[in-house]
Design a protein around this motif. Structure first.
Motif, mmCIF file in Angstrom:
data_model
loop_
_atom_site.group_PDB
_atom_site.id
_atom_site.type_symbol
_atom_site.label_atom_id
_atom_site.label_comp_id
_atom_site.label_asym_id
_atom_site.label_seq_id
_atom_site.Cartn_x
_atom_site.Cartn_y
_atom_site.Cartn_z
ATOM 1 N N ARG A 20 12.424 1.030 -3.113
ATOM 2 C CA ARG A 20 12.472 0.822 -1.664
ATOM 3 C C ARG A 20 11.492 -0.286 -1.279
ATOM 4 O O ARG A 20 10.442 -0.432 -1.887
ATOM 5 C CB ARG A 20 12.095 2.103 -0.906
ATOM 6 C CG ARG A 20 13.079 3.231 -1.068
ATOM 7 C CD ARG A 20 12.526 4.517 -0.504
ATOM 8 N NE ARG A 20 12.154 4.396 0.903
ATOM 9 C CZ ARG A 20 13.027 4.480 1.919
ATOM 10 N NH1 ARG A 20 14.295 4.705 1.663
ATOM 11 N NH2 ARG A 20 12.617 4.361 3.165
ATOM 12 N N GLY A 69 6.518 6.445 0.119
ATOM 13 C CA GLY A 69 5.870 5.179 -0.185
ATOM 14 C C GLY A 69 5.077 5.288 -1.462
ATOM 15 O O GLY A 69 5.463 5.997 -2.387
ATOM 16 N N SER A 127 9.197 -1.541 1.903
ATOM 17 C CA SER A 127 8.647 -1.044 3.155
ATOM 18 C C SER A 127 9.221 -1.821 4.333
ATOM 19 O O SER A 127 9.260 -3.056 4.324
ATOM 20 C CB SER A 127 7.120 -1.165 3.145
ATOM 21 O OG SER A 127 6.575 -0.720 4.360
ATOM 22 N N THR A 137 8.157 0.003 -3.579
ATOM 23 C CA THR A 137 7.865 1.186 -4.374
ATOM 24 C C THR A 137 9.027 1.449 -5.316
ATOM 25 O O THR A 137 10.146 0.975 -5.085
ATOM 26 C CB THR A 137 7.629 2.410 -3.478
ATOM 27 O OG1 THR A 137 8.754 2.597 -2.608
ATOM 28 C CG2 THR A 137 6.371 2.228 -2.641
ATOM 29 N N LYS A 179 5.590 -5.222 -1.199
ATOM 30 C CA LYS A 179 5.735 -3.988 -0.427
ATOM 31 C C LYS A 179 6.865 -3.117 -0.970
ATOM 32 O O LYS A 179 7.639 -2.520 -0.228
ATOM 33 C CB LYS A 179 5.977 -4.292 1.066
ATOM 34 C CG LYS A 179 4.812 -4.971 1.746
ATOM 35 C CD LYS A 179 3.537 -4.138 1.629
ATOM 36 C CE LYS A 179 2.333 -4.856 2.237
ATOM 37 N NZ LYS A 179 1.054 -4.265 1.823
ATOM 38 N N TRP A 231 3.679 -3.385 -4.964
ATOM 39 C CA TRP A 231 3.377 -2.988 -3.589
ATOM 40 C C TRP A 231 2.620 -4.079 -2.840
ATOM 41 O O TRP A 231 2.979 -4.437 -1.714
ATOM 42 C CB TRP A 231 2.582 -1.691 -3.570
ATOM 43 C CG TRP A 231 2.180 -1.287 -2.184
ATOM 44 C CD1 TRP A 231 0.931 -1.287 -1.647
ATOM 45 C CD2 TRP A 231 3.056 -0.837 -1.139
ATOM 46 N NE1 TRP A 231 0.962 -0.866 -0.346
ATOM 47 C CE2 TRP A 231 2.251 -0.583 -0.005
ATOM 48 C CE3 TRP A 231 4.430 -0.625 -1.062
ATOM 49 C CZ2 TRP A 231 2.786 -0.131 1.196
ATOM 50 C CZ3 TRP A 231 4.968 -0.167 0.141
ATOM 51 C CH2 TRP A 231 4.153 0.073 1.244
#
Length: 280
Positions: free
Chosen positions: A167, A197, A169, A140, A138, A134
């Protein structure tokens, strides 16, 4: 049309990889033990099922997993090596070979090995891996569950795998949100993409931790029934399921699986620090 994946015989060479034996299979592919001939190293060689390769969406999702994995360089995350298509029509993804069981294998076959020390240590390593994903990328995961946590026989350390639902962000893939029903966060089930998230991964982790600490998940039944319970039903209190647990641990798990994302921990570092204190 290529042969079905299950028929690939040992010794077959595909894209410079010599297939040796089958390691396992999932919903979208078969994973083989193979040797990368150029480097003489063994790899996990995942092949998309041919019947799915006819669907462009499956191909893109399969290759997307490889691209996302290739961004990550962390000791607790399975390393990606190579991906592409062969002249025979196979789509493949070569990755680090991890010899050892998944946490799901241990939970199902050797539950006596699930000590607090093992659970906390693997959870701390998972938290460090996902904090890295993360904070640096960024990214997840999207499918935290015991079957995606491998345990290396060589080191005993965690190796997180299966980024098929990961995913990034700010990206817009246009794909429907999917997840394993048993561990899916309420906002994921509702398709609220803006809210999906870190805290959604934390919910899945909390459901997994609840299961590991008392022997069964908080919600059971058909997939539809489980999804409805994630949305509307409070879980049976963990303290009732396992009265021997530290009250602070119980409270933390309840915070992780709160149906409101805003009430969950804010970061994986919070998880790591709390569990490290308990482990000490």
């Amino acid at each position: 049309m290529p042969l079905e994946c299950v028929q690939i015989p040992p010794g077959t060479i595909l894209a410079g990889y010599r297939v040796e034996s089958e390691l396992g299979r999932g919903n979208n592919g078969v994973v083989y033990l193979a040797e990368q001939q150029s480097l003489g190293r063994q790899v996990a060689f995942k092949i998309l099922l041919p019947e799915l390769a006819a669907e462009p969406g499956y191909v893109e999702s399969f290759l997307r997993e490889a691209r996302l994995a290739a961004r990550l360089d962390h000791p607790y995350i399975v390393q990606a090596y190579d991906a592409g298509a062969t002249p025979e029509g196979y789509y493949y993804f070569a990755m680090e070979l991890v010899i050892g069981p998944s946490l799901e294998d241990v939970r199902r076959d050797s539950p006596e090995l699930l000590t607090f020390e093992l659970i906390f240590r693997l959870s701390i390593e998972l938290a460090e891996a996902l904090d890295y994903a993360w904070t640096v990328h960024k990214m997840t995961h999207g499918d935290i569950k015991p079957g995606n946590l491998l345990i290396s026989e060589e080191t005993g350390e965690l190796k997180l795998t299966d980024l098929g639902l990961a995913r990034v962000s700010g990206s817009n893939t246009g794909d429907d949100i999917m997840a394993t029903p048993l561990y899916a966060a309420p906002e994921v089930i509702r398709g609220e993409t803006a809210d999906v998230g870190v805290r959604s991964d934390l919910y899945s982790f909390g459901i997994m931790l609840y299961e590991l600490l008392c022997g069964s998940p908080p919600f059971v039944g058909s997939p539809q029934k489980v999804l409805e319970q994630h949305l509307f039903s409070p879980p049976r209190p963990l303290a009732e399921r396992n009265p021997d647990l530290d009250p602070a641990l119980v409270a933390f798990v309840e915070k992780l699986i709160d149906k409101n994302p805003a009430n969950r921990p804010a970061s994986w570092l919070e998880v790591r620090d709390f569990l490290a204190t308990l482990l000490e």
